[in-house]
Design a protein around this motif. Sequence first.
Motif, PDB file in Angstrom:
ATOM      1  N   LEU A   1       0.819  -1.205   0.000  1.00  0.00           N
ATOM      2  CA  LEU A   1       0.000   0.000   0.000  1.00  0.00           C
ATOM      3  C   LEU A   1       0.854   1.256   0.000  1.00  0.00           C
ATOM      4  N   SER A   2       2.123   1.144   0.384  1.00  0.00           N
ATOM      5  CA  SER A   2       3.050   2.272   0.361  1.00  0.00           C
ATOM      6  C   SER A   2       3.801   2.385  -0.957  1.00  0.00           C
ATOM      7  N   LEU A   3       3.558   1.447  -1.874  1.00  0.00           N
ATOM      8  CA  LEU A   3       4.214   1.463  -3.185  1.00  0.00           C
ATOM      9  C   LEU A   3       3.154   1.190  -4.245  1.00  0.00           C
ATOM     10  N   ASP A   4       2.278   2.170  -4.437  1.00  0.00           N
ATOM     11  CA  ASP A   4       1.178   2.035  -5.395  1.00  0.00           C
ATOM     12  C   ASP A   4       1.664   2.462  -6.774  1.00  0.00           C
ATOM     13  N   VAL A   5       2.544   1.648  -7.332  1.00  0.00           N
ATOM     14  CA  VAL A   5       3.167   1.912  -8.632  1.00  0.00           C
ATOM     15  C   VAL A   5       2.928   0.697  -9.521  1.00  0.00           C
ATOM     16  N   PRO A   6       2.366   0.882 -10.708  1.00  0.00           N
ATOM     17  CA  PRO A   6       2.115  -0.261 -11.603  1.00  0.00           C
ATOM     18  C   PRO A   6       3.379  -1.067 -11.878  1.00  0.00           C
ATOM     19  N   GLU A   7       3.199  -2.376 -11.994  1.00  0.00           N
ATOM     20  CA  GLU A   7       4.270  -3.312 -12.358  1.00  0.00           C
ATOM     21  C   GLU A   7       5.299  -3.542 -11.248  1.00  0.00           C
ATOM     22  N   THR A   8       4.992  -3.122 -10.002  1.00  0.00           N
ATOM     23  CA  THR A   8       5.941  -3.378  -8.917  1.00  0.00           C
ATOM     24  C   THR A   8       5.563  -4.593  -8.068  1.00  0.00           C
ATOM     25  N   ALA A   9       4.371  -5.150  -8.267  1.00  0.00           N
ATOM     26  CA  ALA A   9       4.045  -6.405  -7.592  1.00  0.00           C
ATOM     27  C   ALA A   9       5.021  -7.467  -8.085  1.00  0.00           C
ATOM     28  N   ALA A  10       5.485  -8.318  -7.170  1.00  0.00           N
ATOM     29  CA  ALA A  10       6.537  -9.266  -7.541  1.00  0.00           C
ATOM     30  C   ALA A  10       6.453 -10.526  -6.698  1.00  0.00           C
ATOM     31  N   ARG A  11       7.001 -11.605  -7.235  1.00  0.00           N
ATOM     32  CA  ARG A  11       7.078 -12.876  -6.513  1.00  0.00           C
ATOM     33  C   ARG A  11       8.238 -12.795  -5.520  1.00  0.00           C
ATOM     34  N   VAL A  12       7.913 -12.946  -4.249  1.00  0.00           N
ATOM     35  CA  VAL A  12       8.924 -12.868  -3.186  1.00  0.00           C
ATOM     36  C   VAL A  12       9.056 -14.242  -2.540  1.00  0.00           C
ATOM     37  N   LEU A  13      10.292 -14.715  -2.426  1.00  0.00           N
ATOM     38  CA  LEU A  13      10.557 -15.988  -1.767  1.00  0.00           C
ATOM     39  C   LEU A  13      10.867 -15.715  -0.303  1.00  0.00           C
ATOM     40  N   ARG A  14       9.993 -16.172   0.575  1.00  0.00           N
ATOM     41  CA  ARG A  14      10.157 -15.979   2.022  1.00  0.00           C
ATOM     42  C   ARG A  14      10.050 -17.334   2.717  1.00  0.00           C
ATOM     43  N   PRO A  15      10.394 -17.382   4.032  1.00  0.00           N
ATOM     44  CA  PRO A  15      10.109 -18.589   4.794  1.00  0.00           C
ATOM     45  C   PRO A  15       8.624 -18.942   4.728  1.00  0.00           C
ATOM     46  N   ARG A  16       8.328 -20.216   4.716  1.00  0.00           N
ATOM     47  CA  ARG A  16       6.932 -20.652   4.613  1.00  0.00           C
ATOM     48  C   ARG A  16       6.202 -20.536   5.949  1.00  0.00           C
ATOM     49  N   THR A  17       6.866 -20.954   7.027  1.00  0.00           N
ATOM     50  CA  THR A  17       6.238 -20.896   8.350  1.00  0.00           C
ATOM     51  C   THR A  17       7.058 -20.015   9.285  1.00  0.00           C
ATOM     52  N   VAL A  18       6.359 -19.298  10.167  1.00  0.00           N
ATOM     53  CA  VAL A  18       7.032 -18.430  11.135  1.00  0.00           C
ATOM     54  C   VAL A  18       6.373 -18.572  12.493  1.00  0.00           C
ATOM     55  N   LEU A  19       7.199 -18.474  13.535  1.00  0.00           N
ATOM     56  CA  LEU A  19       6.715 -18.454  14.907  1.00  0.00           C
ATOM     57  C   LEU A  19       6.786 -17.010  15.387  1.00  0.00           C
ATOM     58  N   VAL A  20       5.637 -16.444  15.733  1.00  0.00           N
ATOM     59  CA  VAL A  20       5.554 -15.036  16.106  1.00  0.00           C
ATOM     60  C   VAL A  20       4.907 -14.913  17.482  1.00  0.00           C
ATOM     61  N   ARG A  21       5.473 -14.025  18.295  1.00  0.00           N
ATOM     62  CA  ARG A  21       4.968 -13.737  19.640  1.00  0.00           C
ATOM     63  C   ARG A  21       4.533 -12.278  19.669  1.00  0.00           C
ATOM     64  N   ALA A  22       3.390 -11.986  20.294  1.00  0.00           N
ATOM     65  CA  ALA A  22       2.878 -10.622  20.302  1.00  0.00           C
ATOM     66  C   ALA A  22       1.864 -10.461  21.429  1.00  0.00           C
ATOM     67  N   ALA A  23       1.355  -9.248  21.548  1.00  0.00           N
ATOM     68  CA  ALA A  23       0.233  -8.969  22.443  1.00  0.00           C
ATOM     69  C   ALA A  23      -0.944  -8.519  21.610  1.00  0.00           C
ATOM     70  N   GLY A  24      -2.145  -8.824  22.062  1.00  0.00           N
ATOM     71  CA  GLY A  24      -3.334  -8.294  21.420  1.00  0.00           C
ATOM     72  C   GLY A  24      -3.610  -6.894  21.953  1.00  0.00           C
ATOM     73  N   ILE A  25      -4.485  -6.173  21.296  1.00  0.00           N
ATOM     74  CA  ILE A  25      -4.813  -4.822  21.746  1.00  0.00           C
ATOM     75  C   ILE A  25      -5.573  -4.868  23.070  1.00  0.00           C
ATOM     76  N   ASP A  26      -6.061  -6.051  23.448  1.00  0.00           N
ATOM     77  CA  ASP A  26      -6.716  -6.231  24.741  1.00  0.00           C
ATOM     78  C   ASP A  26      -5.738  -6.670  25.825  1.00  0.00           C
ATOM     79  N   GLY A  27      -4.445  -6.767  25.500  1.00  0.00           N
ATOM     80  CA  GLY A  27      -3.433  -7.132  26.482  1.00  0.00           C
ATOM     81  C   GLY A  27      -3.172  -8.613  26.604  1.00  0.00           C
ATOM     82  N   ARG A  28      -3.935  -9.444  25.900  1.00  0.00           N
ATOM     83  CA  ARG A  28      -3.690 -10.879  25.965  1.00  0.00           C
ATOM     84  C   ARG A  28      -2.396 -11.225  25.234  1.00  0.00           C
ATOM     85  N   ALA A  29      -1.724 -12.272  25.692  1.00  0.00           N
ATOM     86  CA  ALA A  29      -0.465 -12.713  25.080  1.00  0.00           C
ATOM     87  C   ALA A  29      -0.759 -13.766  24.020  1.00  0.00           C
ATOM     88  N   LEU A  30      -0.034 -13.675  22.891  1.00  0.00           N
ATOM     89  CA  LEU A  30      -0.261 -14.603  21.791  1.00  0.00           C
ATOM     90  C   LEU A  30       1.046 -15.216  21.321  1.00  0.00           C
TER      91      LEU A  30
END
Length: 285
Positions: free
Chosen positions: A195-224
């Motif tokens: 959304l920060s690069l709204d320029v035609p023809e810039t969408a591209a195939r990106v090779l990233r890790p398939r699975t990720v382990l992420v830790r965060a908090a919800g906006i209600d303070g719960r731990a995830l």
Amino acid sequence: MSGRTTRKAQPAPGRRAATCDVRGDGRRCAPLNEIVVRDPGSGAVEAYAACSCGRRYPLPWTTRARLLAFLPGAGLVTRGSGTIAATALDQLVSRTVWPADSDRRFAKRGVVPVGTPVLHEPTAPAPLITTGLVTLALHMSSVMRQARGIGLAGNQVGVPVRVLVHKLGTVAPETLVNPELLRSSGTWEYTEGCLSLDVPETAARVLRPRTVLVRAAGIDGRALVMMADELFARVLQHEIDHLDGVEYVQRLTGPERARVYQVMRDQGVDVAVMPPRPYGGPAPR
């Protein structure tokens, strides 16, 4: 992150899942994402697996216990108001957030365009969940949907705070505060835009890790803790990259990187602020 998802009807319990419209390519619903949510006050735990479309499955006790072991030490936050830290955060949000009707070249409405310093610098963890932070999350969600995106980071609306929203709210809570990527594995190629690069023809195939382990908090303070796969993993990585000051084009390699960077140069984008940051080694000189 730009893109679209399609919500499908939930199959009745006990019936074979139909083809999943979110996964696409004729694939069926599957328990791809493993989620554990704990309330720090009561200690109550919610644990489940979910398909990309949000269809939920039971989570084995062994998996539940494994994910719970990652909760301690998370950059978790509590609700707070009336303190110096809370006041400072609310003032920062109020001072830096971009209006939803802001129109700038190279970006969707309400979104910070590439080349803006806040987009290319790491964000700071949120010290508390305040009224201002909740308001920011609601604003981000509105801007994301207005722009038809599936993810948005705090600095994409001008606020240098570590918070993101995503459109897969039936998979995991929509707002994630202080997300931290702990582990990754495998590879998966997927077309990304921004959304920060709204320029035609810039969408591209990106090779990233398939699975990720992420830790965060919800906006209600719960731990995830979330072991994410496929689309959810892709959205989390894209938005966490933003929070670290990295644009998706910096992850490109080879001919695709050369093509996209040339398109950006031709359109007048300052690519000097986005040096290549490929996975697995230093950026080329």
